[in-house]
Design a protein around this motif. Sequence first.
Motif, PDB file in Angstrom:
ATOM      1  N   LEU A  25       0.826  -1.206   0.000  1.00 32.21           N
ATOM      2  CA  LEU A  25       0.000   0.000   0.000  1.00 32.21           C
ATOM      3  C   LEU A  25       0.866   1.263   0.000  1.00 32.21           C
ATOM      4  CD1 LEU A  25      -2.927  -0.912   2.420  1.00 32.21           C
ATOM      5  CD2 LEU A  25      -2.983  -0.648  -0.064  1.00 32.21           C
ATOM      6  N   VAL A  26       1.929   1.234   0.811  1.00 32.84           N
ATOM      7  CA  VAL A  26       2.793   2.411   0.905  1.00 32.84           C
ATOM      8  C   VAL A  26       3.429   2.734  -0.445  1.00 32.84           C
ATOM      9  CG1 VAL A  26       4.944   3.254   1.902  1.00 32.84           C
ATOM     10  CG2 VAL A  26       3.250   2.183   3.363  1.00 32.84           C
ATOM     11  N   THR A  27       3.945   1.701  -1.115  1.00 30.96           N
ATOM     12  CA  THR A  27       4.569   1.964  -2.414  1.00 30.96           C
ATOM     13  C   THR A  27       3.513   2.327  -3.458  1.00 30.96           C
ATOM     14  OG1 THR A  27       4.818  -0.427  -2.363  1.00 30.96           O
ATOM     15  CG2 THR A  27       6.814   0.832  -2.486  1.00 30.96           C
ATOM     16  N   ALA A  28       2.340   1.677  -3.376  1.00 30.99           N
ATOM     17  CA  ALA A  28       1.277   1.987  -4.334  1.00 30.99           C
ATOM     18  C   ALA A  28       0.846   3.442  -4.196  1.00 30.99           C
ATOM     19  CB  ALA A  28       0.084   1.061  -4.120  1.00 30.99           C
ATOM     20  N   ALA A  29       0.838   3.963  -2.975  1.00 32.57           N
ATOM     21  CA  ALA A  29       0.423   5.341  -2.749  1.00 32.57           C
ATOM     22  C   ALA A  29       1.335   6.320  -3.487  1.00 32.57           C
ATOM     23  CB  ALA A  29       0.426   5.657  -1.251  1.00 32.57           C
ATOM     24  N   VAL A  30       2.585   5.931  -3.697  1.00 31.09           N
ATOM     25  CA  VAL A  30       3.490   6.804  -4.454  1.00 31.09           C
ATOM     26  C   VAL A  30       3.335   6.561  -5.954  1.00 31.09           C
ATOM     27  CG1 VAL A  30       5.898   7.391  -4.891  1.00 31.09           C
ATOM     28  CG2 VAL A  30       5.144   6.901  -2.567  1.00 31.09           C
ATOM     29  N   ILE A  31       3.215   5.290  -6.324  1.00 33.36           N
ATOM     30  CA  ILE A  31       3.263   4.966  -7.750  1.00 33.36           C
ATOM     31  C   ILE A  31       1.966   5.300  -8.483  1.00 33.36           C
ATOM     32  CG2 ILE A  31       3.505   3.054  -9.387  1.00 33.36           C
ATOM     33  CD1 ILE A  31       5.563   1.878  -7.490  1.00 33.36           C
ATOM     34  N   ILE A  32       0.815   5.039  -7.840  1.00 28.74           N
ATOM     35  CA  ILE A  32      -0.454   5.227  -8.551  1.00 28.74           C
ATOM     36  C   ILE A  32      -0.647   6.656  -9.086  1.00 28.74           C
ATOM     37  CG2 ILE A  32      -2.970   5.245  -8.254  1.00 28.74           C
ATOM     38  CD1 ILE A  32      -2.686   2.701  -6.626  1.00 28.74           C
ATOM     39  N   PRO A  33      -0.447   7.701  -8.258  1.00 24.70           N
ATOM     40  CA  PRO A  33      -0.635   9.047  -8.805  1.00 24.70           C
ATOM     41  C   PRO A  33       0.302   9.351  -9.978  1.00 24.70           C
ATOM     42  CG  PRO A  33      -0.478   9.135  -6.416  1.00 24.70           C
ATOM     43  CD  PRO A  33      -0.139   7.742  -6.817  1.00 24.70           C
ATOM     44  N   LEU A  34       1.563   8.929  -9.837  1.00 21.76           N
ATOM     45  CA  LEU A  34       2.520   9.171 -10.928  1.00 21.76           C
ATOM     46  C   LEU A  34       2.082   8.473 -12.203  1.00 21.76           C
ATOM     47  CD1 LEU A  34       6.088   8.719  -9.429  1.00 21.76           C
ATOM     48  CD2 LEU A  34       5.252  10.628 -10.779  1.00 21.76           C
ATOM     49  N   TRP A  35       1.729   7.226 -12.033  1.00 22.55           N
ATOM     50  CA  TRP A  35       1.287   6.400 -13.161  1.00 22.55           C
ATOM     51  C   TRP A  35       0.085   7.036 -13.848  1.00 22.55           C
ATOM     52  CZ3 TRP A  35       2.184   2.509 -16.381  1.00 22.55           C
ATOM     53  CH2 TRP A  35       1.128   1.837 -16.951  1.00 22.55           C
ATOM     54  N   SER A  36      -0.909   7.391 -13.038  1.00 23.64           N
ATOM     55  CA  SER A  36      -2.150   7.895 -13.595  1.00 23.64           C
ATOM     56  C   SER A  36      -1.924   9.218 -14.342  1.00 23.64           C
ATOM     57  CB  SER A  36      -3.163   8.069 -12.472  1.00 23.64           C
ATOM     58  OG  SER A  36      -4.330   8.649 -12.960  1.00 23.64           O
ATOM     59  N   VAL A  37      -1.073  10.076 -13.794  1.00 28.17           N
ATOM     60  CA  VAL A  37      -0.793  11.352 -14.454  1.00 28.17           C
ATOM     61  C   VAL A  37      -0.132  11.110 -15.805  1.00 28.17           C
ATOM     62  CG1 VAL A  37       0.796  13.311 -14.386  1.00 28.17           C
ATOM     63  CG2 VAL A  37      -0.715  12.864 -12.454  1.00 28.17           C
ATOM     64  N   ILE A  38       0.849  10.216 -15.832  1.00 30.54           N
ATOM     65  CA  ILE A  38       1.563   9.988 -17.088  1.00 30.54           C
ATOM     66  C   ILE A  38       0.657   9.310 -18.118  1.00 30.54           C
ATOM     67  CG2 ILE A  38       3.496   8.725 -18.122  1.00 30.54           C
ATOM     68  CD1 ILE A  38       5.086   9.482 -15.574  1.00 30.54           C
ATOM     69  N   VAL A  39      -0.133   8.330 -17.653  1.00 33.24           N
ATOM     70  CA  VAL A  39      -1.046   7.656 -18.570  1.00 33.24           C
ATOM     71  C   VAL A  39      -2.066   8.636 -19.139  1.00 33.24           C
ATOM     72  CG1 VAL A  39      -2.927   5.978 -18.681  1.00 33.24           C
ATOM     73  CG2 VAL A  39      -0.771   5.368 -17.596  1.00 33.24           C
TER      74      VAL A  39
ATOM     75  N   LEU B 101      14.529  -1.421  -3.207  1.00 31.93           N
ATOM     76  CA  LEU B 101      13.528  -1.013  -4.192  1.00 31.93           C
ATOM     77  C   LEU B 101      12.432  -0.164  -3.532  1.00 31.93           C
ATOM     78  CD1 LEU B 101      13.257  -1.790  -7.204  1.00 31.93           C
ATOM     79  CD2 LEU B 101      11.449  -3.359  -6.491  1.00 31.93           C
ATOM     80  N   ILE B 102      11.931  -0.656  -2.382  1.00 37.34           N
ATOM     81  CA  ILE B 102      10.885   0.094  -1.683  1.00 37.34           C
ATOM     82  C   ILE B 102      11.409   1.457  -1.247  1.00 37.34           C
ATOM     83  CG2 ILE B 102       9.312   0.084   0.288  1.00 37.34           C
ATOM     84  CD1 ILE B 102       9.327  -2.933   0.190  1.00 37.34           C
ATOM     85  N   GLN B 103      12.652   1.477  -0.724  1.00 33.69           N
ATOM     86  CA  GLN B 103      13.223   2.761  -0.319  1.00 33.69           C
ATOM     87  C   GLN B 103      13.283   3.720  -1.494  1.00 33.69           C
ATOM     88  OE1 GLN B 103      16.642   0.754   1.544  1.00 33.69           O
ATOM     89  NE2 GLN B 103      16.555   2.342   3.091  1.00 33.69           N
ATOM     90  N   GLY B 104      13.731   3.214  -2.636  1.00 31.39           N
ATOM     91  CA  GLY B 104      13.825   4.057  -3.824  1.00 31.39           C
ATOM     92  C   GLY B 104      12.492   4.705  -4.162  1.00 31.39           C
ATOM     93  N   VAL B 105      11.404   3.948  -3.998  1.00 35.56           N
ATOM     94  CA  VAL B 105      10.087   4.484  -4.328  1.00 35.56           C
ATOM     95  C   VAL B 105       9.620   5.474  -3.260  1.00 35.56           C
ATOM     96  CG1 VAL B 105       7.651   3.911  -4.616  1.00 35.56           C
ATOM     97  CG2 VAL B 105       9.407   2.473  -5.664  1.00 35.56           C
ATOM     98  N   ILE B 106       9.764   5.136  -1.991  1.00 38.54           N
ATOM     99  CA  ILE B 106       9.159   6.012  -0.983  1.00 38.54           C
ATOM    100  C   ILE B 106       9.981   7.262  -0.699  1.00 38.54           C
ATOM    101  CG2 ILE B 106       7.870   4.120   0.111  1.00 38.54           C
ATOM    102  CD1 ILE B 106       9.853   4.132   2.349  1.00 38.54           C
TER     103      ILE B 106
END
Lengths: 295, 294
Positions: A25-39, B101-106
């Motif tokens: 969840l923590v990593t998804a919280a960072v990736i989802i907004p970035l992903w959605s903006v670029i898509v 990997l997780i650190q890189g993302v957060i």
Amino acid sequence: MSVRPVWEEKPTVVGQAGKSTLLFLVTAAVIIPLWSVIVTSLSSRETIDRAGGMVFIPRGIDFSAYESLFATDRVTQALWVSFIVTIGGTALSITLTVLAAYGLSRPGSMWHRTLLFLFLLTFLFGPGLIPSYLLVTGLGLKDNLLSLILPTAVNAFNLIVLRAFFMNIPGELIDSARIDGAGEWRVLWQIVIPLSKAVIAVVALFYAVGYWNSFFNAILYLSDPADHPIQLVLRSFILQGQAPPGVSLPGTSVPPPTLAIKMAVVAVTVIPALIVYPFVQKHFTKAVLTGAIKG
Amino acid sequence: MLMTAPAAGFLLLFHYVPTLGNFIAFKDYNPFLGDGPIEAMLLSDWVGFGNFQLLFEDPLFWDAVWNTLSITAFQIVFYFPLPIALAILLHSVISSRLRGLIQGVIYLPHFFSWVLVITFFLMMLGGDGLFSHALRDIGLTAPNIMTNPDTFIALVTAEAVWKDAGWGTIIFLAALSAIDPTLYEAAAADGASRWRRLWHITLPGIRPVIVLLLILRLGEALSVGFEQFYLQRDAVGAGAAEVVDTFVYWQGIVTQNYGFGAAAGLFKGVIGLLLIYTANRLAHRFGEQGVWSR
């Protein structure tokens, strides 16, 4: 530690699942907004209409938002301003900081205790907005891109990080170079800097990000929209509801969807950082820690 | 030494000169005196504590102070523990590749500007955002948290968490890996469960770092950042979004009431120094090292 120590009990299934979910969840919280903006920035009008707004699942790639964006001046000009400020500012900052950090790392250099104390003291209080504003205006820097660079040119934290790292370089190495007849400048250039490339890269990234993200100083000192860096332009499109410059591309009658253009502006603001970041990221811990321990 | 001189010059000019320039808080700044702002600062009339008197009688100022202190208190409860928890969680990940990997993302959002962070929140949670759409699709109404002044304090905290909680783990992760592993082994041999090891070894092991960061945060009780609040002022109104730093900006620079604004800024600075001094004394009393040792 990449093997579980023998004395540690086996994790329970529930505990393991809980931990994985949390980290996911923590990593998804960072990736989802970035992903959605670029898509979304790469989506066609039909895809955006079908999603009813922000797109999550890509259906084809459409560059028209970017083409339309770069066909006008507003964003290209702002990117140009940001690039100039970032490159010029980082070059100046890193030069000043490396020199000062090296000077302060040599024991017995003139006044080094006093100077170090002056640098450390800046952690405890800021100079205050109003006097800084009056000074910068008084120096005639208003409506000059230097107002984004000079006031923040030297950062005490970055200086302490570099100094701490320089102090760990074995003294014998430097002494032997001296015996061979190298002066301070040569020692710095041929021994100290090559040994500290990774940390210097991290500090350069810190400075560069600071300049790329310049916002408040631009609000304070730059009144001409032609001078505005990308962060200000992004704000006027997204947070102030100004219409982004959508032009219809040759051969089409309607401009690309506004949302795609807006997201393309977000993407061009993020992408430079995303490109540099992976190369520097693995050295963060080292840099932040040397600084934290000494400071 | 020669090499330090240029950087020291910048520091003097852009940090210490303006610090001294705070004397303007005791003057009635008149921009039309002399040639340019610096001469005007020198030539303006002294008014003693007049600006401070006006400041302390201004209800808007106390509103800003109250907003700032509430946000600080809220963030110490709901933000401050998160990097610690996240660091402990990450530290327990055994595969170092996965952890890297997780650190890189957060760590990444730390490098985004506030404009970007707020943009991302708007595009995800705003009235027209990805999640609001998803909620509407399954028949729920999404509350518009981006413009609601009543929940603003939670919103700014969530934004701060998204931006910096990951980055904040760095220092705790380092403290965690500095704990002597034989302590854990001995405790496990004595039959201490993982929770007891967490409570009796891990947390005491990182306590100095926790105390240090808490002191620094308390010292900054009156600054919660400028840009985040400046940018969202239009969306939620000044009643919720006015903090001390934005007050200084609007009162001092936008309305050009420089002496008054400088008084507010100086008040903030002096209180900050007092707070950090007090917090550090407290830390010494409890046997911690604090920010500086004596």
